[in-house]
Enzyme design. Structure first.
Site, PDB file in Angstrom:
ATOM      1  N   SER A  29     -54.508-101.221 -17.665  1.00 15.07           N
ATOM      2  CA  SER A  29     -54.549-101.558 -19.054  1.00 15.07           C
ATOM      3  C   SER A  29     -54.916-100.386 -19.973  1.00 15.07           C
ATOM      4  CB  SER A  29     -55.572-102.678 -19.278  1.00 15.07           C
ATOM      5  OG  SER A  29     -56.878-102.258 -18.931  1.00 15.07           O
TER       6      SER A  29
ATOM      7  N   LYS B  83     -61.810 -96.330 -25.204  1.00 14.97           N
ATOM      8  CA  LYS B  83     -60.956 -97.503 -25.004  1.00 14.97           C
ATOM      9  C   LYS B  83     -61.478 -98.654 -25.859  1.00 14.97           C
ATOM     10  CE  LYS B  83     -58.961-100.368 -21.274  1.00 14.97           C
ATOM     11  NZ  LYS B  83     -59.004-100.711 -19.831  1.00 14.97           N
TER      12      LYS B  83
ATOM     13  N   SER C 109     -57.260-100.167 -13.851  1.00 17.18           N
ATOM     14  CA  SER C 109     -56.899 -99.763 -15.216  1.00 17.18           C
ATOM     15  C   SER C 109     -57.324 -98.364 -15.632  1.00 17.18           C
ATOM     16  CB  SER C 109     -57.464-100.747 -16.227  1.00 17.18           C
ATOM     17  OG  SER C 109     -56.711-101.924 -16.193  1.00 17.18           O
TER      18      SER C 109
HETATM   19  N1  GLN Z   1     -53.551-104.338 -13.850  1.00 14.12           N
HETATM   20  C1  GLN Z   1     -54.675-105.118 -13.444  1.00 14.12           C
HETATM   21  C2  GLN Z   1     -54.673-106.440 -14.173  1.00 14.12           C
HETATM   22  O1  GLN Z   1     -53.744-106.697 -14.847  1.00 14.12           O
HETATM   23  C3  GLN Z   1     -55.938-104.346 -13.649  1.00 14.12           C
HETATM   24  C4  GLN Z   1     -56.513-104.517 -14.989  1.00 14.12           C
HETATM   25  C5  GLN Z   1     -57.784-103.749 -15.179  1.00 14.12           C
HETATM   26  O2  GLN Z   1     -58.215-102.972 -14.333  1.00 14.12           O
HETATM   27  N2  GLN Z   1     -58.421-104.005 -16.293  1.00 14.12           N
HETATM   28  O3  GLN Z   1     -55.560-107.209 -14.067  1.00 14.12           O
END
Ligand code: GLN
Length: 512
Positions: free
Chosen positions: A154, A79, A178
Site C-alpha cells: 500500500s 505515509k 506494504s
Molecule cells: N498488500 C497487502 C494487503 O493488501 C499488504 C498491505 C499492507 O502491508 N498494509 O493487505
C-alpha cells in the site's frame, strides 16, 4: 553544483553538519523536485507548506551551536497512515478527507524531535489495503521507472517519492508487505522491523497484530539511520517491546565491509514454487545468491511447509481485525458525515460508510465480519490462527539451521496500472513472500537485486531474520547492497529511464 536530491540521507547529513549546505537549501531542492515531477508521479497527497520554516529554524539552531541529531535538517516524507497535527491524515480514504489529528504519531514526534524536516504526506491504498496504490481514494501513484506501472502498495507513495528523488527518506507501514513490495518494484530499500520494535501509536490501524512502521530509503545505511530515530520502546503502544536495540546505522556500516557474508548461512525455502515467479525475478534472485556464495555465504535449503498457506490465513486474520478497527469510522467521532434528513443514527452511519469507504475496504469489512460471526469463527478465524502458529514454528525450525532466510521480495516486477485492480485474488498473491514475516512477527528487509531481463524493471531480494535480530538484516543487507552496487558500477536507480526524462524539471542534470 551537485544536485542535492541525488544524495543519500547519510551524505546530506554530513554536508549539513559540516555547514556545506543548509537545511533550507536541501529542503528547497526537494520541494522543487516535487513541483517538477509530482504532477506525473503523484506520490504526495499533501506537501508541507511549513517545510522551509522548519528547515530555517534548524539552520538557526545549528548556527547557534545547538546539539542536533545525526539526521538533523534532512527532509522526510510521511505515509498518510501516520497521523500528524499540522497536515491532514487520510489513510488514503475519503472518510478521513481533511482530518487533522490532535496528536502526532510517535514516529512522527520522534522524527520532529530529531530535527528531520517533514516534507509532506504520501499516497497509499485506502487504509493500507492493497499492493498497487490504486485503491487510494485520491487516485493512484505512478512508478517512476515507468509511469504506466504501479509503484507497489500500500505504500506506493513513500516508495515512489524516494525512488523519484522527491525525498531522501520516507516512513511506511507494513501489515503484509506494504513497505517491502513497493521497495521491490521501485528499486528502493524497505524494512519491516520486528513486531513491537517501532511504535504503532498514531498509525491508523489496519490489523493491529500485523501492522509495523518502518523506513523506506534508497540505501540500507539510510534506513538504519532513520530506524535509530523512530525505534525503541513507547509506553503509548501496549505492544511496544521494552528492549535495548543496538544502533542499526552502526550495523549497516559494519555490514558494508562484507565480512558478515563469510560463513553466513542463508536459507532458501524448498516449497516456494519457481512456477509462481516471473523468470526475470527468479533469475535476479539466484544471481544475488550466487554473488553472496562467491563471498563465502553458504546457501542451505530449508523447509517451511506452511508458508504457502500464509496468504489464505492472512486474508482471514487481516479482514477480521480490520473490520473491528474500522468500526470507529461511525460518522460521529471522525471525519465524514453524510446527513440523511429524517433518518436514524443507523441511517446516517450507513450512508456515511457507504459514501466514505471504497470497494476494497467494504470487501474486507464484509469478509472480516463474516469470518468472526458466531458459527463461523472457529472454522475460519480459528483455523487461520492455527496456521499462523504453524508458520511461526516453521520459522523457529528454519532459524535453528540458518542465520537468515532469503526469498524474492515479490513474484513479479511492477505490473501495469489497471491490470489487477479488478481481480482481488491476483492482487492478494503479490504478498506471498512478505506475509509470513507479519504473521510471525519477524523482521524483513527488501533491497534491490537487479533488473529483470524481460522488462528491465527492478527486482528486490528479501532477507528475514529471527525476532529481535533486525541488526542482522542491516549487516547482511548492507553487505549484499555493497556487493551488488559494485558489480553494477553504481546504484540501480541511476538506471531508471523515466526518472532521467521526467517532465518539467531537468533536475537530474542529464543523468540519462
Ligand atoms: N498488500 C497487502 C494487503 O493488501 C499488504 C498491505 C499492507 O502491508 N498494509 O493487505
Amino acid at each position: 553544483m551537485t544536485d542535492l536530491t541525488r544524495l543519500t540521507a547519510a551524505d546530506l547529513a554530513e554536508k549539513l553538519s559540516r555547514g556545506e549546505v543548509s537545511s533550507v537549501e536541501v529542503t528547497r531542492a526537494h520541494l522543487e523536485r516535487i513541483a517538477a515531477v509530482d504532477a506525473d508521479i503523484h506520490a504526495f497527497l499533501h506537501v508541507n507548506e511549513r517545510a522551509l520554516d522548519v528547515a530555517a529554524d534548524i539552520d538557526r539552531r545549528r548556527g547557534a551551536g545547538d546539539d542536533l541529531g545525526p539526521l538533523a535538517g534532512v527532509p522526510l516524507a510521511i505515509k498518510d497512515v501516520l497521523v500528524t497535527t499540522d497536515m491532514p491524515s487520510t489513510s488514503g480514504s475519503k472518510i478521513l478527507e481533511g482530518y487533522l489529528s490532535p496528536y502526532d504519531a510517535t514516529v512522527v514526534a520522534r522524527s520532529r524531535a530529531a530535527d528531520l524536516v517533514p516534507l509532506g504526506k504520501t499516497n497509499m491504498d485506502e487504509f493500507a489495503m492493497g499492493s498497487s496504490t490504486e485503491h487510494s481514494a485520491y487516485g493512484p501513484t505512478r512508478n517512476p521507472w515507468d509511469l504506466e506501472r504501479i509503484p507497489g502498495g500500500s505504500g506506493g507513495g513513500s516508495a515512489a517519492a524516494v525512488a523519484a528523488f522527491e525525498a531522501p527518506l520516507a516512513l511506511g507501514s507494513d501489515t503484509g508487505g506494504s513497505i517491502r513490495q513497493p521497495a521491490h518494484v521501485t528499486g528502493t530499500v524497505g524494512i519491516k522491523p520486528t513486531y513491537g520494535g517501532v511504535s504503532r501509536y498514531g498509525a491508523i490501524a489496519l490489523a493491529s497484530s500485523l501492522d509495523q512502521v518502518g523506513p523506506v530509503t534508497r540505501t540500507v545505511l539510510d534506513a538504519g539511520l532513520l530506524h535509530d530515530v523512530i525505534g525503541g520502546h513507547d509506553p503509548h503502544d501496549s505492544t511496544s517491546l521494552a528492549h535495548e536495540w543496538p544502533s542499526f546505522a552502526a550495523a549497516a556500516r559494519e555490514g558494508a565491509t562484507g565480512e558478515v557474508l563469510k560463513g553466513l548461512k542463508v536459507g532458501v525455502i524448498r516449497e516456494l514454487p519457481d512456477s509462481g515467479f516471473q523468470p526475470g525475478v527468479s533469475a535476479s534472485f539466484r544471481a544475488a545468491l550466487a554473488a553472496m556464495q562467491a563471498q563465502g555465504a553458504e546457501i542451505v535449503e530449508i523447509s517451511a511447509p506452511h508458508f504457502e498457506y500464509g496468504v489464505a490465513a492472512y486474508y482471514l486474520i487481516l479482514p477480521a481485525e480490520a473490520s473491528s478497527n474500522l468500526a470507529k469510522f461511525d460518522s460521529v467521532r471522525f471525519g465524514l458525515r453524510v446527513n440523511v434528513p429524517g433518518g436514524t443514527v443507523e441511517d446516517v452511519m450507513a450512508a456515511t460508510r457507504d459514501a466514505g469507504f471504497g470497494d476494497e475496504v467494504k470487501r474486507r469489512i464484509i469478509l472480516g465480519t463474516y469470518a468472526l460471526s458466531a458459527g463461523y469463527y472457529d472454522a475460519y478465524y480459528g483455523s487461520a490462527q492455527k496456521v499462523r502458529t504453524l508458520i511461526q514454528r516453521d520459522f523457529a525450525e528454519a532459524f535453528a539451521q540458518v542465520d537468515v532466510i532469503a526469498t524474492p521480495s515479490a513474484p513479479t516486477t511492477a505490473f501495469k496500472l489497471g491490470e489487477k485492480v479488478d481481480d482481488p485474488l491476483q492482487m492478494y498473491l503479490n504478498d506471498v513472500t512478505t506475509i509470513p514475516a507479519n504473521l510471525a512477527g519477524v523482521p524483513g528487509i527488501s533491497i534491490p537485486s537487479g533488473l529483470a531481463s524481460e522488462d528491465g524493471l527492478p527486482v528486490g531480494i528479501q532477507f528475514l531474520a529471527p525476532a529481535y535480530e533486525d541488526a542482522r538484516l542491516y549487516r547482511v543487507g548492507a553487505a549484499v547492497e555493497q556487493l551488488l552496487v559494485d558489480s553494477w558500477g553504481g546504484p540501480l536507480l541511476d538506471r531508471a529511464p523515466q526518472l532521467a526524462g521526467a517532465s518539467a524539471g531537468d533536475a537530474n542534470g542529464g543523468a540519462r
